[in-house]
Structure formats: structure tokens, C-alpha cells
Motif scaffolding. Structure first.
Motif, mmCIF file in Angstrom:
data_model
loop_
_atom_site.group_PDB
_atom_site.id
_atom_site.type_symbol
_atom_site.label_atom_id
_atom_site.label_comp_id
_atom_site.label_asym_id
_atom_site.label_seq_id
_atom_site.Cartn_x
_atom_site.Cartn_y
_atom_site.Cartn_z
ATOM 1 N N LYS A 85 -44.957 -30.428 68.523
ATOM 2 C CA LYS A 85 -44.697 -31.819 68.854
ATOM 3 C C LYS A 85 -44.545 -32.640 67.585
ATOM 4 N N PRO A 126 -38.440 -34.375 64.277
ATOM 5 C CA PRO A 126 -37.281 -33.589 64.716
ATOM 6 C C PRO A 126 -36.297 -33.241 63.597
ATOM 7 N N SER A 184 -38.902 -25.730 65.378
ATOM 8 C CA SER A 184 -38.312 -26.701 66.299
ATOM 9 C C SER A 184 -39.345 -27.784 66.572
ATOM 10 N N LEU A 237 -40.252 -31.130 68.595
ATOM 11 C CA LEU A 237 -39.819 -31.860 69.792
ATOM 12 C C LEU A 237 -40.094 -33.357 69.684
#
Lengths: 112, 118
Positions: free
Chosen positions: B14, B86, B116, B118
């Protein structure tokens, strides 16, 4: 200047043919050159290297040629196989434990 | 060739969290390790060079407070992406080099970490 996100140059060859991948380098003081193969989602894999005091070096199915006069490096792959499909990067460095400087890369696609 | 192990291979996190990536040289002593970042269909971009026992040298434009590098031993370097966002999503690859032995002049690469955020 060059925009971000340009597609890599692509070389398509028939299975069994020979492949030649070219690379132009910029630093005339570079002493050492390496070719790497990078498959999708993986780190670069060492293929072959050559020092600046040589102009040719052969490995298994691969040959690297170095032309210091025009600062050109090439990788020749004999009898190209589907498993050779990948992105190939040339890299240069000077003597010592300095980082490699990578070229832009060429995507090799082997047509079965 | 020499073996460099990189872990994890993939991480999804996150925004705002920190992520640590480990790079280990398994069969040689790596006096120097390098961290690269790679965007899709592009070449490898050097982020920083770390020498065992000393501070890392960052390339221009790379925020050292955002990308913390530790090279505490001859076989382990870590990259911590702090407060990830991100735009930090990318493929991070480490490599290890040595002044002697099999890896002399050659950089051996880890398998990379796909981050990655988010």
C-alpha cells in the motif's frame, strides 16, 4: 531529445539462422565490455565478455566482436534457437570496480 | 557463473509503506553491489553503488532518503524503499561485483524484484 518509453529495437530471425546484434558505445576509455541476456521478468544473465585489447572472443554458439575505431560491439549467435528469444544488452565499463553502463537493448525474436 | 540471490521476487504494498529488498551473493564475496531500476521496455538505470562498510554512492536524481541502501557484510546488501508511492512501482535489480575471484569485472545480477505500490 529521446522520449521515454520508446520500444526496443527488435531483430526477428528464423530458427537455425545466425543472429547479429549490434551496439554502439560512447566512452573511448571503456576497457571492458559485456553482453547480457534478459528474459522477461528476470535479471540480466551474463553471456560473454571482452577486453579492449581484444577484437574477437568466442564462446559456445556466441561470438563477440569489438571495433574500437568506431566504438562498435556486436554479438553473433549461431544457429539461433527459440530459447535465445530475449532482450540483449551490451554494457561497458572502465577498469576497476565501477558500475557497468548499459546500452538501450535489442529484443531478439526467434521465429520457429 | 556466480550466484546472486534477490528477495522478494515480487511485492505488492500500500502507498506509504516501506519495502525492503535483499540481495545476497551466495558463492563469492561482493565488495561492491549495485542497485538498478528498470522501467518496461527500457534499459537498466543505475541508482546507487554500495561498498561494504561504507555509505552508498547515489546517482544524480536518486533520493538517498527515499532509497536507503545498507551493505553491512560482504554477502548482503539491502534496498529499502521508504514511504513507497505508486510512482515507485518498478523492477528493481541488484548486482554484485568483486575485485577478485570469479566475479572480477563482471557484475552478476539477481533475478529482480517487481514492486507494485497501490
Amino acid at each position: 531529445g529521446e522520449s521515454v518509453g520508446l520500444h526496443l529495437p527488435t531483430l526477428s530471425v528464423q530458427e537455425g539462422d545466425n543472429s547479429i546484434i549490434n551496439c554502439a558505445y560512447s566512452n573511448s576509455a571503456s576497457d571492458y565490455f559485456i553482453w547480457y541476456k534478459q528474459e522477461s521478468g528476470k535479471g540480466p544473465q551474463f553471456i560473454i565478455d571482452i577486453r579492449s585489447n581484444m577484437d574477437k572472443r568466442q564462446g559456445q554458439r556466441v561470438t563477440v566482436l569489438l571495433n574500437k575505431t568506431v566504438k562498435h560491439l556486436s554479438l553473433q549467435i549461431a544457429a539461433t534457437q527459440p530459447g535465445d528469444s530475449a532482450v540483449y544488452f551490451c554494457a561497458e565499463k572502465d577498469s576497476g570496480n565501477t558500475p557497468l553502463v548499459f546500452g538501450k537493448g535489442t529484443r531478439l525474436s526467434v521465429i520457429a | 557463473g556466480a550466484v546472486v540471490s534477490q528477495h522478494p521476487s515480487r511485492v505488492i504494498c500500500k502507498s506509504g509503506t516501506s519495502v525492503k529488498i535483499e540481495c545476497r551473493s551466495l558463492d563469492f564475496q561482493a565488495t561492491t553491489m549495485f542497485w538498478y531500476r528498470q522501467f518496461p521496455k527500457q534499459s537498466l538505470m543505475l541508482m546507487a553503488t554500495s561498498n561494504e562498510g561504507s555509505k552508498a554512492t547515489y546517482e544524480q536524481g536518486v533520493e538517498k532518503d527515499k532509497f536507503l541502501i545498507n551493505h553491512a557484510s560482504l554477502t548482503l546488501s539491502t534496498l529499502t524503499v521508504t514511504s513507497a508511492h505508486p510512482e515507485d512501482s518498478s523492477f528493481y535489480i541488484c548486482s554484485a561485483g568483486s575485485t577478485g575471484g570469479r566475479a572480477k569485472n563482471i557484475q552478476y545480477f539477481g533475478a529482480g524484484t517487481r514492486l507494485s505500490v497501490l
